[in-house]
Design a protein around this motif. Structure first.
Motif, PDB file in Angstrom:
ATOM      1  N   PRO A  84     -22.695   8.573  17.298  1.00 44.70           N
ATOM      2  CA  PRO A  84     -21.412   7.895  17.534  1.00 44.70           C
ATOM      3  C   PRO A  84     -21.004   6.979  16.382  1.00 44.70           C
ATOM      4  O   PRO A  84     -19.818   6.897  16.046  1.00 44.70           O
ATOM      5  N   ILE A  85     -21.980   6.311  15.765  1.00 42.58           N
ATOM      6  CA  ILE A  85     -21.656   5.466  14.610  1.00 42.58           C
ATOM      7  C   ILE A  85     -21.129   6.318  13.465  1.00 42.58           C
ATOM      8  O   ILE A  85     -20.137   5.973  12.807  1.00 42.58           O
ATOM      9  N   PHE A  86     -21.766   7.463  13.225  1.00 46.78           N
ATOM     10  CA  PHE A  86     -21.317   8.370  12.170  1.00 46.78           C
ATOM     11  C   PHE A  86     -19.906   8.892  12.453  1.00 46.78           C
ATOM     12  O   PHE A  86     -19.045   8.900  11.574  1.00 46.78           O
ATOM     13  N   ALA A  87     -19.657   9.297  13.696  1.00 43.42           N
ATOM     14  CA  ALA A  87     -18.343   9.824  14.057  1.00 43.42           C
ATOM     15  C   ALA A  87     -17.276   8.740  13.930  1.00 43.42           C
ATOM     16  O   ALA A  87     -16.176   8.987  13.411  1.00 43.42           O
ATOM     17  N   PHE A  88     -17.583   7.527  14.390  1.00 46.22           N
ATOM     18  CA  PHE A  88     -16.624   6.428  14.291  1.00 46.22           C
ATOM     19  C   PHE A  88     -16.340   6.083  12.834  1.00 46.22           C
ATOM     20  O   PHE A  88     -15.195   5.810  12.463  1.00 46.22           O
ATOM     21  N   THR A  89     -17.376   6.102  11.997  1.00 42.43           N
ATOM     22  CA  THR A  89     -17.195   5.804  10.581  1.00 42.43           C
ATOM     23  C   THR A  89     -16.290   6.842   9.915  1.00 42.43           C
ATOM     24  O   THR A  89     -15.368   6.482   9.174  1.00 42.43           O
ATOM     25  N   CYS A  90     -16.531   8.119  10.191  1.00 46.32           N
ATOM     26  CA  CYS A  90     -15.686   9.177   9.612  1.00 46.32           C
ATOM     27  C   CYS A  90     -14.245   9.051  10.093  1.00 46.32           C
ATOM     28  O   CYS A  90     -13.303   9.165   9.302  1.00 46.32           O
ATOM     29  N   PHE A  91     -14.071   8.804  11.385  1.00 44.93           N
ATOM     30  CA  PHE A  91     -12.726   8.644  11.944  1.00 44.93           C
ATOM     31  C   PHE A  91     -12.026   7.437  11.311  1.00 44.93           C
ATOM     32  O   PHE A  91     -10.856   7.509  10.943  1.00 44.93           O
ATOM     33  N   SER A  92     -12.754   6.332  11.168  1.00 42.93           N
ATOM     34  CA  SER A  92     -12.169   5.115  10.600  1.00 42.93           C
ATOM     35  C   SER A  92     -11.720   5.334   9.161  1.00 42.93           C
ATOM     36  O   SER A  92     -10.634   4.899   8.771  1.00 42.93           O
ATOM     37  N   ILE A  93     -12.560   6.001   8.383  1.00 42.76           N
ATOM     38  CA  ILE A  93     -12.191   6.287   6.992  1.00 42.76           C
ATOM     39  C   ILE A  93     -10.958   7.186   6.962  1.00 42.76           C
ATOM     40  O   ILE A  93     -10.047   6.978   6.157  1.00 42.76           O
ATOM     41  N   GLY A  94     -10.901   8.166   7.865  1.00 41.32           N
ATOM     42  CA  GLY A  94      -9.765   9.080   7.918  1.00 41.32           C
ATOM     43  C   GLY A  94      -8.474   8.412   8.334  1.00 41.32           C
ATOM     44  O   GLY A  94      -7.387   8.913   8.051  1.00 41.32           O
ATOM     45  N   VAL A  95      -8.563   7.271   9.021  1.00 43.85           N
ATOM     46  CA  VAL A  95      -7.363   6.531   9.427  1.00 43.85           C
ATOM     47  C   VAL A  95      -7.016   5.458   8.400  1.00 43.85           C
ATOM     48  O   VAL A  95      -5.860   5.317   8.002  1.00 43.85           O
ATOM     49  N   VAL A  96      -8.012   4.708   7.957  1.00 49.60           N
ATOM     50  CA  VAL A  96      -7.769   3.554   7.091  1.00 49.60           C
ATOM     51  C   VAL A  96      -7.265   3.963   5.710  1.00 49.60           C
ATOM     52  O   VAL A  96      -6.340   3.332   5.182  1.00 49.60           O
ATOM     53  N   VAL A  97      -7.817   4.994   5.130  1.00 48.54           N
ATOM     54  CA  VAL A  97      -7.423   5.386   3.764  1.00 48.54           C
ATOM     55  C   VAL A  97      -5.948   5.796   3.694  1.00 48.54           C
ATOM     56  O   VAL A  97      -5.213   5.287   2.843  1.00 48.54           O
ATOM     57  N   PRO A  98      -5.427   6.665   4.579  1.00 51.84           N
ATOM     58  CA  PRO A  98      -4.006   6.992   4.497  1.00 51.84           C
ATOM     59  C   PRO A  98      -3.092   5.800   4.808  1.00 51.84           C
ATOM     60  O   PRO A  98      -2.034   5.648   4.190  1.00 51.84           O
ATOM     61  N   VAL A  99      -3.496   4.950   5.755  1.00 50.58           N
ATOM     62  CA  VAL A  99      -2.678   3.771   6.066  1.00 50.58           C
ATOM     63  C   VAL A  99      -2.624   2.845   4.863  1.00 50.58           C
ATOM     64  O   VAL A  99      -1.552   2.357   4.491  1.00 50.58           O
ATOM     65  N   TYR A 100      -3.772   2.595   4.241  1.00 49.82           N
ATOM     66  CA  TYR A 100      -3.795   1.759   3.047  1.00 49.82           C
ATOM     67  C   TYR A 100      -2.967   2.384   1.926  1.00 49.82           C
ATOM     68  O   TYR A 100      -2.240   1.676   1.226  1.00 49.82           O
ATOM     69  N   ALA A 101      -3.053   3.690   1.753  1.00 45.07           N
ATOM     70  CA  ALA A 101      -2.281   4.366   0.705  1.00 45.07           C
ATOM     71  C   ALA A 101      -0.778   4.228   0.958  1.00 45.07           C
ATOM     72  O   ALA A 101      -0.012   3.994   0.027  1.00 45.07           O
ATOM     73  N   ALA A 102      -0.367   4.356   2.222  1.00 50.41           N
ATOM     74  CA  ALA A 102       1.058   4.222   2.546  1.00 50.41           C
ATOM     75  C   ALA A 102       1.541   2.798   2.299  1.00 50.41           C
ATOM     76  O   ALA A 102       2.613   2.590   1.722  1.00 50.41           O
ATOM     77  N   ILE A 103       0.755   1.805   2.716  1.00 52.25           N
ATOM     78  CA  ILE A 103       1.139   0.402   2.489  1.00 52.25           C
ATOM     79  C   ILE A 103       1.186   0.101   0.998  1.00 52.25           C
ATOM     80  O   ILE A 103       2.125  -0.540   0.509  1.00 52.25           O
ATOM     81  N   PHE A 104       0.191   0.570   0.262  1.00 48.94           N
ATOM     82  CA  PHE A 104       0.163   0.353  -1.184  1.00 48.94           C
ATOM     83  C   PHE A 104       1.387   0.978  -1.846  1.00 48.94           C
ATOM     84  O   PHE A 104       2.020   0.361  -2.714  1.00 48.94           O
ATOM     85  N   GLN A 105       1.729   2.201  -1.455  1.00 49.35           N
ATOM     86  CA  GLN A 105       2.871   2.895  -2.054  1.00 49.35           C
ATOM     87  C   GLN A 105       4.173   2.175  -1.738  1.00 49.35           C
ATOM     88  O   GLN A 105       5.042   2.042  -2.592  1.00 49.35           O
ATOM     89  N   GLN A 106       4.332   1.698  -0.516  1.00 51.06           N
ATOM     90  CA  GLN A 106       5.560   0.987  -0.148  1.00 51.06           C
ATOM     91  C   GLN A 106       5.663  -0.336  -0.889  1.00 51.06           C
ATOM     92  O   GLN A 106       6.755  -0.725  -1.302  1.00 51.06           O
ATOM     93  N   ARG A 107       4.543  -1.039  -1.060  1.00 56.72           N
ATOM     94  CA  ARG A 107       4.558  -2.292  -1.837  1.00 56.72           C
ATOM     95  C   ARG A 107       4.930  -2.018  -3.279  1.00 56.72           C
ATOM     96  O   ARG A 107       5.681  -2.771  -3.889  1.00 56.72           O
TER      97      ARG A 107
END
Length: 61
Positions: A33-56
């Motif tokens: 479960p820790i591995f699955a949560f980590t993969c899911f978190s990376i898959g969510v956080v990286v695109p969100v950060y990229a979108a915020i960075f691009q808009q800034r």
């Protein structure tokens, strides 16, 4: 040498029999479960950060 070393005469990787044996993994109920949560978190956080960075970046020009 080239990375062959003392294991050049081994017919297979030393731990190959147990490398992907998830059924025998210690603490599987905790690790998977820790591995699955980590993969899911990376898959969510990286695109969100990229979108915020691009808009800034776009807003500052």
């Amino acid at each position: 040498m080239g990375g062959h070393g003392a294991h050049a005469n081994k017919p297979y990787y030393l731990h190959a029999k147990h490398m992907y044996n998830l059924d025998m993994m210690k603490y599987q109920r905790v690790k998977m479960p820790i591995f699955a949560f980590t993969c899911f978190s990376i898959g969510v956080v990286v695109p969100v950060y990229a979108a915020i960075f691009q808009q800034r970046k776009t807003a500052s020009t």
